[in-house]
Design a protein around this motif. Structure first.
Motif, PDB file in Angstrom:
ATOM      1  N   UNK A  45       0.851  -1.235  -0.043  1.00 56.84           N
ATOM      2  CA  UNK A  45      -0.071   0.268  -0.087  1.00 56.84           C
ATOM      3  C   UNK A  45       0.909   1.240  -0.045  1.00 56.84           C
ATOM      4  N   UNK A  46       1.791   1.430   0.884  1.00 56.69           N
ATOM      5  CA  UNK A  46       2.641   2.565   0.936  1.00 56.69           C
ATOM      6  C   UNK A  46       4.156   2.280   0.387  1.00 56.69           C
ATOM      7  N   UNK A  47       4.409   1.050  -0.197  1.00 61.14           N
ATOM      8  CA  UNK A  47       5.584   0.851  -0.900  1.00 61.14           C
ATOM      9  C   UNK A  47       6.912   1.029   0.030  1.00 61.14           C
ATOM     10  N   UNK A  48       6.684   0.455   1.375  1.00 56.91           N
ATOM     11  CA  UNK A  48       7.830   0.512   2.355  1.00 56.91           C
ATOM     12  C   UNK A  48       8.173  -0.636   3.115  1.00 56.91           C
ATOM     13  N   UNK A  49       9.259  -0.914   3.322  1.00 55.87           N
ATOM     14  CA  UNK A  49       9.611  -2.090   4.313  1.00 55.87           C
ATOM     15  C   UNK A  49       9.587  -1.391   5.981  1.00 55.87           C
ATOM     16  N   UNK A  50       9.297  -2.306   6.791  1.00 50.37           N
ATOM     17  CA  UNK A  50       9.297  -1.759   8.102  1.00 50.37           C
ATOM     18  C   UNK A  50       9.512  -2.985   9.013  1.00 50.37           C
ATOM     19  N   UNK A  51       9.774  -2.624  10.360  1.00 55.37           N
ATOM     20  CA  UNK A  51       9.758  -3.711  11.360  1.00 55.37           C
ATOM     21  C   UNK A  51       8.458  -3.690  11.673  1.00 55.37           C
ATOM     22  N   UNK A  52       8.181  -4.847  12.380  1.00 57.12           N
ATOM     23  CA  UNK A  52       6.655  -5.336  12.817  1.00 57.12           C
ATOM     24  C   UNK A  52       6.630  -5.229  14.396  1.00 57.12           C
ATOM     25  N   UNK A  53       5.697  -4.567  14.947  1.00 56.84           N
ATOM     26  CA  UNK A  53       5.491  -4.301  16.484  1.00 56.84           C
ATOM     27  C   UNK A  53       4.237  -5.018  16.879  1.00 56.84           C
ATOM     28  N   UNK A  54       3.783  -5.311  17.975  1.00 61.53           N
ATOM     29  CA  UNK A  54       2.621  -5.754  18.515  1.00 61.53           C
ATOM     30  C   UNK A  54       1.973  -4.995  19.602  1.00 61.53           C
ATOM     31  N   UNK A  55       0.558  -4.709  19.446  1.00 61.40           N
ATOM     32  CA  UNK A  55      -0.049  -4.088  20.418  1.00 61.40           C
ATOM     33  C   UNK A  55      -1.315  -4.518  20.754  1.00 61.40           C
ATOM     34  N   UNK A  56      -1.810  -4.385  21.891  1.00 59.13           N
ATOM     35  CA  UNK A  56      -3.041  -4.736  22.348  1.00 59.13           C
ATOM     36  C   UNK A  56      -4.388  -3.859  22.062  1.00 59.13           C
ATOM     37  N   UNK A  57      -5.138  -4.317  21.207  1.00 54.57           N
ATOM     38  CA  UNK A  57      -6.166  -3.291  20.670  1.00 54.57           C
ATOM     39  C   UNK A  57      -7.473  -3.509  21.739  1.00 54.57           C
ATOM     40  N   UNK A  58      -7.557  -4.759  22.288  1.00 52.11           N
ATOM     41  CA  UNK A  58      -8.853  -4.915  23.419  1.00 52.11           C
ATOM     42  C   UNK A  58      -8.095  -5.920  24.200  1.00 52.11           C
ATOM     43  N   UNK A  59      -8.819  -6.093  25.317  1.00 47.83           N
ATOM     44  CA  UNK A  59      -8.468  -6.950  26.335  1.00 47.83           C
ATOM     45  C   UNK A  59      -7.945  -8.390  26.029  1.00 47.83           C
ATOM     46  N   UNK A  60      -6.727  -8.749  25.944  1.00 46.93           N
ATOM     47  CA  UNK A  60      -6.528 -10.007  25.569  1.00 46.93           C
ATOM     48  C   UNK A  60      -6.204 -10.533  24.048  1.00 46.93           C
ATOM     49  N   UNK A  61      -6.464  -9.455  23.309  1.00 47.59           N
ATOM     50  CA  UNK A  61      -6.400  -9.651  21.531  1.00 47.59           C
ATOM     51  C   UNK A  61      -5.378  -8.757  21.163  1.00 47.59           C
ATOM     52  N   UNK A  62      -4.198  -9.213  20.591  1.00 41.76           N
ATOM     53  CA  UNK A  62      -2.916  -8.545  19.963  1.00 41.76           C
ATOM     54  C   UNK A  62      -3.097  -8.416  18.638  1.00 41.76           C
ATOM     55  N   UNK A  63      -2.493  -7.367  18.146  1.00 37.42           N
ATOM     56  CA  UNK A  63      -2.557  -7.108  16.558  1.00 37.42           C
ATOM     57  C   UNK A  63      -1.083  -6.854  16.301  1.00 37.42           C
ATOM     58  N   UNK A  64      -0.750  -7.159  15.011  1.00 39.39           N
ATOM     59  CA  UNK A  64       0.572  -6.700  14.514  1.00 39.39           C
ATOM     60  C   UNK A  64       0.392  -5.639  13.431  1.00 39.39           C
ATOM     61  N   UNK A  65       1.531  -4.592  13.686  1.00 40.32           N
ATOM     62  CA  UNK A  65       1.280  -3.184  13.036  1.00 40.32           C
ATOM     63  C   UNK A  65       2.968  -2.956  12.412  1.00 40.32           C
ATOM     64  N   UNK A  66       2.864  -2.059  11.457  1.00 37.20           N
ATOM     65  CA  UNK A  66       4.113  -1.696  11.057  1.00 37.20           C
ATOM     66  C   UNK A  66       4.753  -0.534  11.879  1.00 37.20           C
ATOM     67  N   UNK A  67       5.754  -0.466  12.274  1.00 35.96           N
ATOM     68  CA  UNK A  67       6.317   0.673  13.185  1.00 35.96           C
ATOM     69  C   UNK A  67       6.636   1.840  12.551  1.00 35.96           C
ATOM     70  N   UNK A  68       6.995   2.046  11.143  1.00 36.10           N
ATOM     71  CA  UNK A  68       7.195   3.193  10.501  1.00 36.10           C
ATOM     72  C   UNK A  68       5.876   3.984  10.310  1.00 36.10           C
ATOM     73  N   UNK A  69       4.852   3.300   9.668  1.00 34.94           N
ATOM     74  CA  UNK A  69       3.597   4.066   9.685  1.00 34.94           C
ATOM     75  C   UNK A  69       2.442   3.865  10.391  1.00 34.94           C
TER      76      UNK A  69
END
Length: 112
Positions: free
Chosen positions: A83-107
């Motif tokens: 979508x953004x034509x970039x490479x990035x590291x991957x982070x994890x954050x908690x969106x709701x109690x007990x459920x995590x999601x992966x996200x791109x650190x750069x954007x």
């Protein structure tokens, strides 16, 4: 006797689109087909082809040359955002109690 390889957590998953950041295939983009966790390697579609010469099995049959994707170390790939034509590291954050999601650190883009 202990194994020569140390199993580490691999930052990408099967089906992720990645870009090769080092080696002879630097800059190539492909999807991860398989993860070999014991050796910390991944097999990426369309990257790192090896040639194997096969003998004929039966009389009268011709031999052949087979090209096959070989594994590359997981540290040589990074997650690629089409979508953004970039490479990035991957982070994890908690969106709701007990459920995590992966996200791109750069954007901060959330990964499916």
């Amino acid at each position: 006797m202990k194994s020569k390889f140390v199993k580490q957590k691999i930052h990408v998953k099967v089906g992720d689109t990645v870009k090769v950041i080092s080696g002879k295939d630097k800059g190539k983009i492909g999807k991860i087909n398989q993860i070999l966790a014991k050796k910390n390697t991944v097999i990426v579609e369309g990257v790192n082809f090896k040639t194997k010469h096969q003998k004929s099995r039966q009389e009268g049959e011709a031999g052949s040359i087979v090209k096959k994707e070989a594994p590359i170390h997981s540290s040589n790939v990074m997650y690629y955002s089409e979508k953004d034509d970039i490479v990035s590291r991957i982070g994890a954050k908690e969106i709701a109690e007990g459920s995590k999601t992966r996200y791109l650190v750069k954007n901060q883009e959330v990964i499916k």
